[in-house]
Design a protein around this motif. Structure first.
Motif, PDB file in Angstrom:
ATOM      1  N   UNK A 351       0.838  -1.188   0.000  1.00 37.28           N
ATOM      2  CA  UNK A 351       0.000   0.000   0.000  1.00 37.28           C
ATOM      3  C   UNK A 351       0.879   1.246   0.000  1.00 37.28           C
ATOM      4  N   UNK A 352       0.293   2.357  -0.448  1.00 34.90           N
ATOM      5  CA  UNK A 352       0.999   3.638  -0.467  1.00 34.90           C
ATOM      6  C   UNK A 352       0.144   4.659   0.272  1.00 34.90           C
ATOM      7  N   UNK A 353       0.748   5.334   1.244  1.00 36.79           N
ATOM      8  CA  UNK A 353       0.059   6.378   1.998  1.00 36.79           C
ATOM      9  C   UNK A 353       0.042   7.683   1.199  1.00 36.79           C
ATOM     10  N   UNK A 354      -0.825   8.599   1.582  1.00 35.91           N
ATOM     11  CA  UNK A 354      -1.081   9.809   0.795  1.00 35.91           C
ATOM     12  C   UNK A 354       0.097  10.783   0.736  1.00 35.91           C
ATOM     13  N   UNK A 355       1.068  10.673   1.650  1.00 37.04           N
ATOM     14  CA  UNK A 355       2.246  11.545   1.599  1.00 37.04           C
ATOM     15  C   UNK A 355       3.539  10.728   1.495  1.00 37.04           C
ATOM     16  N   UNK A 356       3.399   9.458   1.144  1.00 38.54           N
ATOM     17  CA  UNK A 356       4.548   8.552   1.128  1.00 38.54           C
ATOM     18  C   UNK A 356       5.218   8.548  -0.250  1.00 38.54           C
ATOM     19  N   UNK A 357       6.549   8.530  -0.239  1.00 41.41           N
ATOM     20  CA  UNK A 357       7.322   8.505  -1.486  1.00 41.41           C
ATOM     21  C   UNK A 357       8.120   7.212  -1.526  1.00 41.41           C
ATOM     22  N   UNK A 358       7.765   6.357  -2.490  1.00 43.64           N
ATOM     23  CA  UNK A 358       8.331   5.004  -2.541  1.00 43.64           C
ATOM     24  C   UNK A 358       9.002   4.765  -3.893  1.00 43.64           C
ATOM     25  N   UNK A 359      10.209   4.200  -3.856  1.00 47.39           N
ATOM     26  CA  UNK A 359      10.906   3.797  -5.079  1.00 47.39           C
ATOM     27  C   UNK A 359      10.618   2.328  -5.346  1.00 47.39           C
ATOM     28  N   UNK A 360      10.297   2.005  -6.586  1.00 44.63           N
ATOM     29  CA  UNK A 360      10.070   0.626  -7.015  1.00 44.63           C
ATOM     30  C   UNK A 360      11.300   0.188  -7.789  1.00 44.63           C
ATOM     31  N   UNK A 361      12.051  -0.771  -7.244  1.00 46.62           N
ATOM     32  CA  UNK A 361      13.319  -1.144  -7.871  1.00 46.62           C
ATOM     33  C   UNK A 361      13.370  -2.646  -8.122  1.00 46.62           C
ATOM     34  N   UNK A 362      14.326  -3.034  -8.948  1.00 46.99           N
ATOM     35  CA  UNK A 362      14.515  -4.432  -9.296  1.00 46.99           C
ATOM     36  C   UNK A 362      15.294  -4.527 -10.588  1.00 46.99           C
ATOM     37  N   UNK A 363      15.799  -5.717 -10.940  1.00 48.84           N
ATOM     38  CA  UNK A 363      16.615  -5.868 -12.151  1.00 48.84           C
ATOM     39  C   UNK A 363      15.802  -5.608 -13.416  1.00 48.84           C
ATOM     40  N   UNK A 364      16.520  -5.278 -14.502  1.00 47.73           N
ATOM     41  CA  UNK A 364      15.860  -5.073 -15.797  1.00 47.73           C
ATOM     42  C   UNK A 364      15.011  -6.286 -16.161  1.00 47.73           C
ATOM     43  N   UNK A 365      13.765  -6.013 -16.595  1.00 51.32           N
ATOM     44  CA  UNK A 365      12.893  -7.083 -17.073  1.00 51.32           C
ATOM     45  C   UNK A 365      12.113  -7.814 -16.005  1.00 51.32           C
ATOM     46  N   UNK A 366      12.119  -7.297 -14.758  1.00 53.73           N
ATOM     47  CA  UNK A 366      11.451  -8.026 -13.674  1.00 53.73           C
ATOM     48  C   UNK A 366       9.965  -7.669 -13.562  1.00 53.73           C
ATOM     49  N   UNK A 367       9.482  -6.663 -14.317  1.00 53.78           N
ATOM     50  CA  UNK A 367       8.053  -6.357 -14.300  1.00 53.78           C
ATOM     51  C   UNK A 367       7.681  -5.035 -13.658  1.00 53.78           C
ATOM     52  N   UNK A 368       8.651  -4.159 -13.411  1.00 55.49           N
ATOM     53  CA  UNK A 368       8.364  -2.885 -12.738  1.00 55.49           C
ATOM     54  C   UNK A 368       7.405  -2.019 -13.554  1.00 55.49           C
ATOM     55  N   UNK A 369       7.738  -1.807 -14.835  1.00 61.61           N
ATOM     56  CA  UNK A 369       6.897  -0.943 -15.688  1.00 61.61           C
ATOM     57  C   UNK A 369       5.530  -1.568 -15.920  1.00 61.61           C
ATOM     58  N   UNK A 370       5.488  -2.895 -16.026  1.00 64.87           N
ATOM     59  CA  UNK A 370       4.211  -3.592 -16.189  1.00 64.87           C
ATOM     60  C   UNK A 370       3.302  -3.317 -14.998  1.00 64.87           C
ATOM     61  N   UNK A 371       3.860  -3.390 -13.788  1.00 66.72           N
ATOM     62  CA  UNK A 371       3.098  -3.132 -12.572  1.00 66.72           C
ATOM     63  C   UNK A 371       2.641  -1.677 -12.518  1.00 66.72           C
ATOM     64  N   UNK A 372       3.533  -0.745 -12.855  1.00 76.04           N
ATOM     65  CA  UNK A 372       3.185   0.679 -12.773  1.00 76.04           C
ATOM     66  C   UNK A 372       2.060   1.022 -13.749  1.00 76.04           C
ATOM     67  N   UNK A 373       2.131   0.456 -14.972  1.00 75.58           N
ATOM     68  CA  UNK A 373       1.065   0.740 -15.955  1.00 75.58           C
ATOM     69  C   UNK A 373      -0.259   0.121 -15.516  1.00 75.58           C
ATOM     70  N   UNK A 374      -0.207  -1.050 -14.923  1.00 78.03           N
ATOM     71  CA  UNK A 374      -1.434  -1.684 -14.418  1.00 78.03           C
ATOM     72  C   UNK A 374      -2.077  -0.820 -13.335  1.00 78.03           C
ATOM     73  N   UNK A 375      -1.235  -0.221 -12.485  1.00 74.27           N
ATOM     74  CA  UNK A 375      -1.749   0.671 -11.442  1.00 74.27           C
ATOM     75  C   UNK A 375      -2.392   1.898 -12.079  1.00 74.27           C
ATOM     76  N   UNK A 376      -1.727   2.484 -13.070  1.00 76.49           N
ATOM     77  CA  UNK A 376      -2.261   3.690 -13.720  1.00 76.49           C
ATOM     78  C   UNK A 376      -3.590   3.406 -14.423  1.00 76.49           C
ATOM     79  N   UNK A 377      -3.670   2.272 -15.118  1.00 84.33           N
ATOM     80  CA  UNK A 377      -4.907   1.927 -15.839  1.00 84.33           C
ATOM     81  C   UNK A 377      -6.031   1.554 -14.872  1.00 84.33           C
ATOM     82  N   UNK A 378      -5.666   1.008 -13.696  1.00 79.87           N
ATOM     83  CA  UNK A 378      -6.634   0.676 -12.647  1.00 79.87           C
ATOM     84  C   UNK A 378      -7.763  -0.207 -13.181  1.00 79.87           C
ATOM     85  N   UNK A 379      -7.370  -1.235 -13.931  1.00 75.01           N
ATOM     86  CA  UNK A 379      -8.368  -2.144 -14.511  1.00 75.01           C
ATOM     87  C   UNK A 379      -8.306  -3.544 -13.898  1.00 75.01           C
TER      88      UNK A 379
END
Length: 579
Positions: A351-379
């Motif tokens: 979860x992310x709190x309303x004033x919290x700043x969190x870095x999402x890290x991991x090796x190339x190709x592990x799914x970071x951008x996939x997760x971020x886009x899924x969050x943005x689309x909220x589907x």
């Protein structure tokens, strides 16, 4: 190897270089820096193919100089059916097979003379690229890049970061006289960034590398070429020493400029008095005194300090959002999973709190951008926002958030600015004021597109920012400005980044993707992990002290306290020696 003398070049709507000069000598590792849109990539293209350009001045390249190139935009070919070894050794293997084929043909041929010529040509080409022991060279380079286990892996199975390193190795091994790389570090994770550092430092040939990566700049180069405001400056030495020399110069010139300004102001007051006196009294002597004083003023104005490397425009990035009365949960992810042929992420919970700043890290190709886009689309049913959440995304795939066929005017009209004047005022804050509003997005540099995304994002009044590699392509001045904006922002942030500095300076915690899921880590534990695996603890602690002193110098200069600025500069010099 390369000599540029008084080179000038202009586009129809912009002067790019004004009598710039520099040399690159054999064996030098040159970092090529400058603000986004200053013309770095154009100058690289000019060196690689000077016949394409109509320029003034001289551009000399050593005879028979072979130039290799690694582009910032080269993407992974998922259809490539070569192994990593075959891809890197493609040129060697092709020549080796040609030599073997000629030898086989010679066994039965009657006309040996033609075949002997072909054999000698192929052999000379093979020896010119150091082909005698290319297999062991490939193995050594893969080991240096921490990719030994990938030697027999298909290229199509590599991550984007791994493929970038493979491209670098391939170009390095063909023994080019000069290897040019345009932002080879973009999107590399910590592990691959260290591998790139090792490859650069072990390379015996000449390098010219466009980069804004502060880690590489501090660790890899012995010459700096800095392009800024149509002018160019070269410095033999480390980037950290170059920055220190700029700071010393800035203090000295600002002190002189302040004295000049005071003298000009005093002279201006005298001119006003003389002008009033001459108006009330028409004696010739008074008119002569006024003319003499005006000429003095003109000389003072003409000698004003002009320093293109000190007048660098740092953008004023700012993300506005409404103040929160109390902290709440803005994002909840429960049991998120995704697969492409095989599982990529499984049972992700955070979860992310309303004033919290969190870095999402991991090796190339592990799914970071996939997760971020899924969050943005909220589907996805596993993803839930608070009811009043205002979410905005910055994408590393710039075409995802910017229509490349649009003009700058169209982008900001859609974002809510209704007049050209309002757009120009907004662009000024983001160091984009020189751009015509009719400029197509497709013609902008990578850094300018990212800055445009940030300028657009700042108008949305979002209270939750999703940022996918926001510092990529940005010059170091813009990176520092972005860090300040992220620190000052009072909303929530979930940021994918491989930029250690941005994470340490701006984030409250990290989410690490590991074994197809995520785990949360405090900044204290993250620092400890980074010290153990990637960085030297003492180095980073000294670097943090260096940054604190630099901020104190900046404040002293704002107050024109040059005595304090010089004392702090001595303290800074001591820290730099330790680095």
């Amino acid at each position: 190897m390369i000599k540029v003398d008084n080179l000038s070049y202009s586009f129809p709507d912009k002067d790019l270089y004004n009598n710039i000069s520099f040399t690159i000598e054999e064996g030098q590792h040159c970092a090529f820096i400058g603000t986004s849109g200053s013309g770095k990539s154009t100058l690289i293209d000019m060196i690689m193919d000077p016949e394409k350009y109509m320029y003034d001045g001289d551009l000399e390249i050593a005879p028979n100089c072979r130039i290799g190139y690694v582009s910032q935009f080269s993407g992974l070919d998922t259809t490539n059916e070569m192994t990593v070894f075959e891809y890197i050794g493609e040129t060697f293997i092709k020549l080796q097979n040609e030599i073997t084929s000629i030898c086989t043909e010679m066994e039965t041929a009657s006309d040996l003379e033609t075949l002997l010529e072909k054999y000698q040509e192929a052999l000379d080409a093979f020896e010119a690229i150091g082909g005698d022991d290319f297999e062991s060279k490939i193995t050594k380079q893969l080991s240096l890049a921490n990719l030994s286990k990938h030697e027999n892996l298909m290229v199509s199975k590599l991550s984007g970061g791994e493929f970038k390193l493979i491209q670098v190795i391939k170009e390095m091994l063909t023994s080019k006289d000069l290897l040019i790389m345009d932002e080879p570090d973009v999107f590399l994770d910590f592990e691959n960034l260290n591998s790139l550092k090792n490859l650069i430092n072990a390379h015996k040939g000449t390098l010219l590398v466009i980069t804004h990566n502060r880690y590489l700049l501090n660790h890899c180069f012995n010459k700096i070429i800095h392009l800024e405001n149509m002018d160019l400056q070269e410095f033999d030495g480390r980037y950290i020493d170059y920055n220190f020399s700029l700071l010393e110069n800035k203090i000295e010139l600002q002190e002189l400029a302040t004295a000049d300004t005071e003298e000009i102001e005093r002279n201006n007051q005298l001119i006003n008095k003389l002008r009033t006196a001459a108006t009330n009294n028409s004696e010739p002597a008074r008119g002569k005194a006024l003319k003499a004083r005006v000429k003095i003023q003109e000389r003072l104005e003409a000698r004003r300090i002009k320093a293109p490397f000190l007048a660098i425009k740092q953008p004023e990035i700012q993300f506005a959002t409404d103040e929160k009365s109390e902290e709440s949960t803005v994002l909840q992810v429960n049991g998120y999973s995704v697969a492409f042929n095989e599982p990529l992420l499984e049972n992700v919970n955070f979860e992310v709190k309303s004033t919290e700043k969190i870095a999402l890290i991991g090796p190339n190709g592990c799914g970071k951008s996939t997760l971020l886009r899924a969050i943005f689309k909220n589907e996805h049913q596993a993803i839930a926002f608070s009811e009043d959440a205002q979410v905005a995304l910055l994408s590393q795939l710039q075409g995802e958030m910017l229509d490349e066929s649009q003009t700058i005017r169209e982008v900001f009209f859609e974002a809510g600015l209704t007049t050209d004047e309002a757009i120009h005022l907004h662009l000024m804050k983001y160091s984009l004021e020189e751009k015509s509003l009719q400029t197509k997005i497709s013609t902008l540099s990578g850094g300018e597109k990212n800055m445009l995304q940030l300028a657009k994002l700042s108008l949305l009044n979002a209270d939750f920012l999703l940022l996918d590699e926001p510092t990529s392509h940005l010059d170091t001045y813009s990176q520092i400005a972005l860090e300040k904006a992220l620190t000052d922002y009072n909303g929530a942030i979930l940021m994918i980044s491989h930029d250690f500095y941005s994470i340490i300076n701006c984030m409250d915690a990290v989410l690490i993707i590991d074994d197809k899921t995520v785990r949360k880590m405090s900044m204290r534990k993250f620092r400890k992990m980074i010290y153990a695996n990637h960085f030297n603890k003492d180095y980073l602690e000294i670097e943090q002290k260096k940054k604190d002193v630099e901020l104190k110098i900046e404040l002293a200069l704002k107050e024109n306290d040059f005595v304090r600025a010089n004392i702090l500069c001595e303290e800074l010099a001591t820290l730099i020696q330790q680095l």
